[in-house]
Motif scaffolding. Structure first.
Motif, short mmCIF file in Angstrom:
data_model
loop_
_atom_site.label_atom_id
_atom_site.label_comp_id
_atom_site.label_asym_id
_atom_site.label_seq_id
_atom_site.Cartn_x
_atom_site.Cartn_y
_atom_site.Cartn_z
N PHE A 29 43.09 26.86 47.34
CA PHE A 29 42.16 27.88 48.18
C PHE A 29 42.28 27.73 49.68
CE2 PHE A 29 40.29 25.80 44.45
CZ PHE A 29 39.79 27.05 43.77
N CYS A 306 38.77 34.14 48.27
CA CYS A 306 37.71 34.20 47.12
C CYS A 306 37.26 35.36 46.35
CB CYS A 306 36.51 33.10 47.41
SG CYS A 306 35.17 33.24 46.14
N CYS A 325 36.04 30.45 44.58
CA CYS A 325 36.46 29.17 45.37
C CYS A 325 35.28 28.13 44.71
CB CYS A 325 36.20 29.37 46.80
SG CYS A 325 34.47 29.61 47.43
#
Length: 375
Positions: A29, A306, A325
């Motif tokens: 991420f 995200c 996320c």
């Protein structure tokens, strides 16, 4: 001007947790960068919603009576597409998903009445001309519908096959950058609110054949959400629709709309159609899951790249990941009351992505699952 949170601030937004389930790890991420001109975060102010703030806000969640997500096709829609979307929503949210019958759209011109495929006659671009009218027909046997004999929002009528329906007018106009008729989003949302089943957590109307707008100055908008209903259009995700825009002569030629991709050299027509459908499906999956997360009161994400990042154009849509996320995954599991582990949730997604040859997503999931499996 938007200033991206630091990695430390983004991790703090996840809240305290045990184990590795919500640990971002390394390489999974990315944090957000400063937006470019025209990006969502350069146009709209977002403050962020961390996990603690989400819980404190007492978000809307399903209960013993509101147990199902309903998908409502608005106008003609590819049966394979809506079927796959229904399957995906069930996997993603872990809730019962029920597919409603198509909400029939009628378009009337001066001497011509057509369905959602559009009108052959053409008025001035963008005009709310009296020469075009749009209606939706709501069957009387739809659960939750309790119309009066005549109402401000529609009247009882007979459909083409003789069934009694509530015929609701929809404000409409011709498109600014294509020759088809657009529907006003708030009017379509109002019609959708008439057919909310008793066990529905929410009803989401999806249109592939009808483009939406709201203000007269809008080129288009994706959709609109109410309390327990939402409507959105995926028309501009469809390469066939984009070809209409590409071929239409208007002053809006320079819009940020991707054109229909040309067939790659050495690619058969069937292979190109499969690739185009895969692009369409992935875009629709992103949109429907993003909009449904809003129905659970989950706001746009500013902490990581995200699924819940705001997007202002198709480029941002395509660059957004299919995954949430760790901040929003915690919210999702809390909101839906899914009684499964994070690994099992990923496993369910992996099965779906493999079935549809989403190779990049399969690779990401396998690496993420391997990371979480190491104690």
């Amino acid at each position: 001007m938007f200033i991206p949170p630091s990695l430390k601030e983004s991790i703090e937004a996840i809240g305290k947790f045990k184990g590795k389930d919500f640990n971002p790890g390394v390489g999974f991420f990315s944090t957000l960068e400063k937006p470019h001109k025209g990006d969502w975060l350069s146009e709209y102010e977002e403050v962020g919603q961390d996990y603690k703030a989400y819980i404190k806000a007492n978000p809307d969640r399903p209960d013993e009576t509101k147990t199902s997500i309903y998908l409502l096709p608005i106008g003609e829609m590819n049966e394979r597409l809506i079927h796959y979307l229904s399957e995906y929503v069930q996997v993603f949210f872990g809730m019962a998903v029920k597919l409603m019958d198509e909400l029939k759209v009628i378009i009337q011109t001066e001497d011509e009445q057509e369905g959602a495929s559009g009108s052959k006659k053409r008025a001035k671009s963008g005009s709310s001309s009296k020469s075009v009218k749009m209606f939706v027909e709501i069957p009387m046997n739809e659960e939750g519908l309790q119309p009066k004999r005549t109402t401000r929002s529609g009247k009882l009528s007979k459909s083409a096959n003789g069934d009694t329906v509530l015929k609701c007018p929809i404000t409409c106009r011709f498109g600014l950058d294509h020759p088809k008729v657009q529907a006003k989003t708030s009017a379509m949302l109002k019609a959708t609110e008439k057919i909310v089943p008793k066990d529905a957590f929410c009803v989401v109307g999806v249109s592939q054949s009808i483009d939406f707008y709201e203000e007269e100055s809008d080129l288009f908008i994706c959709g609109l959400a109410g309390l327990n209903t939402a409507v959105f259009s995926v028309a501009r995700y469809d390469p066939t629709f984009l070809k209409l825009i590409d071929d239409f002569d208007s002053e809006y030629k320079d819009t940020k709309v991707k054109k229909k991709p040309k067939r790659e050299r050495g690619t058969s027509k069937e292979e190109q159609e499969k690739k185009d459908f895969q692009i369409l499906l992935k875009r629709c999956m992103k949109t429907i899951s993003h909009e449904l997360l809003h129905m659970f009161d989950i706001e746009h994400c500013v902490y990581f790249k995200c699924l819940m990042n705001g997007t202002a154009n198709l480029d941002e849509d395509d660059n957004a990941p299919l995954f949430v996320c760790p901040v929003d995954l915690r919210k999702l599991l809390y909101a839906t009351k899914m009684d499964i582990s994070v690994l099992q949730w990923y496993e369910n997604l992996l099965t779906f992505y493999k079935q549809h040859d989403f190779d990049e997503e399969v690779e990401w999931l396998e690496e993420r699952m391997a990371y979480l499996s190491v104690k």
